[in-house]
Scaffold this active site. Structure first.
Site, PDB file in Angstrom:
ATOM      1  CD  GLU A 137      35.495  42.298  72.169  1.00 25.41           C
ATOM      2  OE1 GLU A 137      34.873  42.558  71.117  1.00 25.41           O
ATOM      3  OE2 GLU A 137      35.792  41.143  72.499  1.00 25.41           O
ATOM      4  CG  HIS A 207      45.149  34.767  71.979  1.00 27.26           C
ATOM      5  ND1 HIS A 207      45.131  34.390  70.668  1.00 27.26           N
ATOM      6  CD2 HIS A 207      43.862  34.735  72.405  1.00 27.26           C
ATOM      7  CE1 HIS A 207      43.895  34.105  70.295  1.00 27.26           C
ATOM      8  NE2 HIS A 207      43.105  34.310  71.334  1.00 27.26           N
TER       9      HIS A 207
END
Lengths: 415, 442
Positions: A137, A207
């Site tokens: 990321e 999530h």
């Protein structure tokens, strides 16, 4: 993040399985006898006809004639039924088509993305423009910054907002500050991060997160969260073309569940502007993303409570006119619209999924308290996720669902 | 999750070209030959030897046996030498100026002159450079000018790098293709991969320009180093990574920074062509970077160069390096392995330089630097209102507007009576009148 990514895929798969059995946090169990509570599928907020879609407030078409002004002419415009991921895909397809420098990249975007948002884009525009990156990321963010430094349009995907933190340094110390620190010589205005956000029914700790508040203090950055397919397309195209780096957070539960007629042409919706969805005069209900629908449900529960709830909703508040506002842009946020509304209503309830402490609601309530002090008839109330991580089996009690919003409205109206 | 290479992108190297499978075959996700012998390995050289260091001149400026000097004529050699000498001249004056409190901070490049100037000379003048902070020499080589250096360090109204917003030595100039320096270490490394990828996609520059990225051996411990090299190799782009291994990250010796064979040993792990070079030999650096740049362009891929040097100066003006290393060690390095002296001896051996010219050059450089310094010293800071500009492009958000107006109101109230502000306002161009006379505020 080996196992993490594996989990991501499991989550994705179960999302796909859950397609026909649409998960709905707004339903109470058992459903009310009347059974008329709106869900995402039946929401009045969604624009399911061509006519209503074309009359979306603030929508401006960006026609081929780039030199001409944007237009609001709606005659002859076509719409197509799309869910949110299709609208996101449509926006990127337009961006890639109209801007040769535009590229789309991230983890697993080449085959279509784990949420299908980039379906077919690599086939259509080639692997040089739509490509996978290694699982990093901070690398994705840095790479996007580099491309944007050269004036290119970089549309980066972070697979889940929960995984944006490795890129926090690149986003906050670099992307947000480059224009300022270089005296305006360099900028990364061409950079947009897309990232799925908010709860999905079974996302657990990693999530489900809503990290918008962490970026709210990163001056130089914009943070945008749409509520529906039309909003997703218009706001994403604006974000991609905005001269600043933008984090575009897509509520992942709406990818398949929210469906609208979406204009097929290139259009934009303004950043930094909230939208009043339901006008009212007694209380301002401010939210963004998924909870927009919980709020809509709560308004129905307020005006016509199910028999089981009747004793808990005093008759005196049932006819209250609640003004429902979708904030849409978290940074910079539309202080004017919210202030105007609260000055009229005298009451404010803020709803967001992220935890309360130092969440975006804290910033907004402090500012509104300052601006509307003499007009406030009740304390500003915040309905948020608890200050805990998002525990898998406890989600129904964690998120600010319709009953919690209803309770906050009643408490604030009867203060 | 195991990722199979079957769907590797069309522009990446196919795994199948790597090595030859043995008769014993290979695993389905690899071309690595299967062997029956249990053997661990730890070196990238195929033996227990360390990666060698490329050098062409010895300590007294003589070509070493078998060395092939890079193409160089007297004109280029003189330019290299002048620029190498300019760095310590500037460093000495600005270091002392900081000690007198005239600028807030400074970082010298003592000992790294050959690495910086040699690499700058090997790059094309419009290659995009992303640096760490000790690479001012690249800007000087490209004609940035002493006035701009001084303006940035003083943060005065003529600071084109950043309007006085960043600390000294955080230079930047799009005109010189030098991206603005920022303090967070290694952030520029993955950015360089993105810059190079954009270059690859820019008509007219795709086969002509590279992105050159400098960083120290300490910064190479950051996650962004890993990300950057990984990205530039898997998403091929002409990115030249130049590691300045000067032995120290502030007080931390490189022995505490890594246990492997320096930075160079990591390049092959990413599939990147790599070389280690004597960073105190300007001709070796010149030759290595030229070849590295050629490979970047020819292959469209990343290349890594590790330049071995020694940080002779303190880390910065906020650091006293004798707290963690012996003064004698530093003095020895200065005497035995001085990159400037080494190249001067080479120049003299070619008949390109003499003592007279040395004196003349030193006097001239010192005069030039002092002139720029004195000029910069008298220039006021920019307009106070620049505190609020350039945060966003396009329409300015309400909060920035309101904060500007709030400061303006406070200035009206306290600007004359609160001594710290009154003194400070006098140092700004227009003394804050750009804010005080704004018509828009209420």
């Amino acid at each position: 993040m080996h196992t993490t990514k594996f989990t991501a895929r499991v989550a994705k798969r179960s999302l796909a399985i859950g397609k026909c059995r649409r998960w709905n946090s707004t339903s109470v169990d058992p459903p009310p006898a009347g059974g008329h509570l709106p869900s995402i599928a039946t929401s009045q907020i969604l624009r399911t006809t061509r006519d209503s879609a074309l009359r979306t407030p603030g929508l401006s078409f960006m026609d081929e004639d780039a030199s001409g002004p944007s237009t609001t002419i709606v005659g002859g415009r076509e719409t197509r039924k799309m869910n949110t991921y299709q609208a996101v895909r449509d926006a990127m397809s337009i961006a890639l088509q109209k801007d040769d420098t535009a590229v789309v990249f991230g983890e697993d975007v080449a085959f279509g993305g784990v949420f299908r948002c980039t379906m077919g884009l690599s086939e259509e525009f080639g692997r040089e423009r739509v490509f996978n990156t290694p699982l990093t990321e901070q690398g994705i963010a840095g790479f996007g910054i580099g491309m944007a430094l050269m004036g290119h349009t970089a549309i980066a995907e972070i697979q889940f907002a929960d995984y944006i933190y490795p890129a926090f340094d690149q986003i906050v110390n670099e992307a947000a500050k480059i224009r300022y620190r270089s005296g305006g010589q360099y900028n990364v205005g061409g950079l947009t991060f897309r990232t799925p956000t908010m709860s999905v029914g079974h996302g657990g700790l990693y999530h489900s997160q809503s990290p918008e508040g962490f970026f709210m203090g990163a001056s130089g950055l914009k943070v945008v969260i749409p509520r529906s397919p039309i909003q997703a397309k218009g706001l994403l195209l604006s974000s991609i073309r905005d001269p600043n780096p933008v984090i575009f957070m897509e509520p992942k539960i709406l990818y398949r569940s929210a469906i609208e007629q979406v204009p097929i042409d290139d259009f934009e919706l303004p950043l930094g502007k909230a939208e009043v969805l339901v006008p009212g005069s007694d209380l301002t209900l401010l939210t963004w993303g998924t909870p927009v629908y919980h709020c809509e449900t709560a308004l129905h529960m307020l005006s016509s409570p199910a028999p089981s709830l009747e004793p808990l909703v005093p008759a005196s508040v049932r006819s209250a006119k609640i003004e429902l506002i979708d904030l849409r842009s978290i940074l910079p946020w539309d202080v004017e619209t919210i202030t105007d509304s609260v000055k009229r209503t005298g009451r404010l309830v803020i709803v967001h999924e992220a935890g309360m402490t130092a969440g975006a609601g804290a910033e907004i309530s402090a500012e509104i308290q300052k601006r509307c002090f003499l007009k406030l008839n009740a304390p500003v109330k915040r309905v948020t996720g608890w200050d805990t991580p998002i525990a898998l089996q406890y989600e129904k009690f964690h998120i600010p669902d319709a009953i919690r919003v209803l309770d906050a409205i009643v408490e604030t109206l009867t203060y | 999750m195991i990722r199979f290479p079957a769907i590797s992108r069309n522009f990446s190297r196919q795994w199948t070209t790597r090595g030859l499978a043995t008769a014993a075959g290979n695993l389905p996700n690899s071309r690595s030959p299967i062997v029956a012998k249990l053997k661990f390995f730890n070196s990238v050289t195929g033996s227990d030897e360390l990666i060698p260091t490329y050098r062409v001149l010895d300590g007294v400026g003589k070509p070493i046996d078998g060395a092939e000097l890079p193409e160089i004529d007297e004109k280029l050699a003189r330019r290299l030498y002048e620029n190498m000498q300019l760095l310590p001249t500037l460093d000495n004056i600005l270091y002392n100026v900081q000690r007198q409190g005239k600028i807030s901070f400074y970082m010298t490049a003592h000992g790294e002159e050959a690495t910086i100037i040699g690499s700058a000379a090997a790059l094309a003048s419009d290659d995009e450079v992303l640096g760490q902070y000790r690479e001012m020499g690249v800007l000087l080589w490209r004609g940035f000018g002493l006035d701009n250096v001084m303006a940035q360090c003083f943060g005065n109204a003529e600071d084109t790098s950043g309007k006085g917003r960043q600390m000294p030595v955080h230079f930047g100039s799009p005109k010189h293709h030098f991206h603005t320096i920022s303090s967070p270490l290694a952030t520029q490394i993955p950015q360089a991969a993105g810059v190079a990828y954009a270059l690859r996609r820019t008509p007219g520059r795709s086969s002509r320009s590279i992105a050159a990225c400098y960083f120290g051996e300490g910064a190479a411990s950051e996650g962004d180093f890993h990300a950057g090299l990984l990205l530039a190799s898997t998403i091929p782009s002409p990115t030249l990574f130049i590691a300045r291994n000067n032995g120290f990250a502030i007080s931390t010796p490189s022995t505490e920074q890594f246990y492997g064979d320096g930075i160079a040993s990591r390049g092959p792990g990413y599939g990147i062509d790599t070389i280690r070079v004597d960073g105190n030999d300007v001709l070796a650096v010149l030759g290595a970077i030229r070849e590295a740049r050629r490979r970047c362009l020819d292959q469209g891929r990343a290349v890594l160069v590790e330049a071995m040097t020694y940080r002779v100066g303190h880390h910065s003006t906020s650091d006293d390096s004798f707290a963690y290393r012996a003064r004698s060690e530093v003095d020895d390095r200065k005497r035995i392995d001085n990159p400037i002296a080494r190249f001067r001896l080479f120049m003299e051996s070619q008949g390109w330089w003499n003592a007279e010219e040395e004196e003349e050059l030193k006097a001239r450089l010192k005069a030039d630097v002092m002139k720029a310094f004195k000029k910069a010293e008298t220039v006021k800071k920019g307009e106070l209102g620049e505190l609020f500009t350039d945060v966003y492009g396009g329409e300015e958000p309400w909060n920035i507007k309101e904060h500007r107006e709030e400061l303006t109101g406070l200035l009206r109230k306290y600007g004359e009576v609160w001594e710290p502000w009154r003194t400070e306002l006098a140092r700004f161009k227009n003394k804050g009148q750009d804010l005080l006379k704004r018509p828009s505020d209420s």
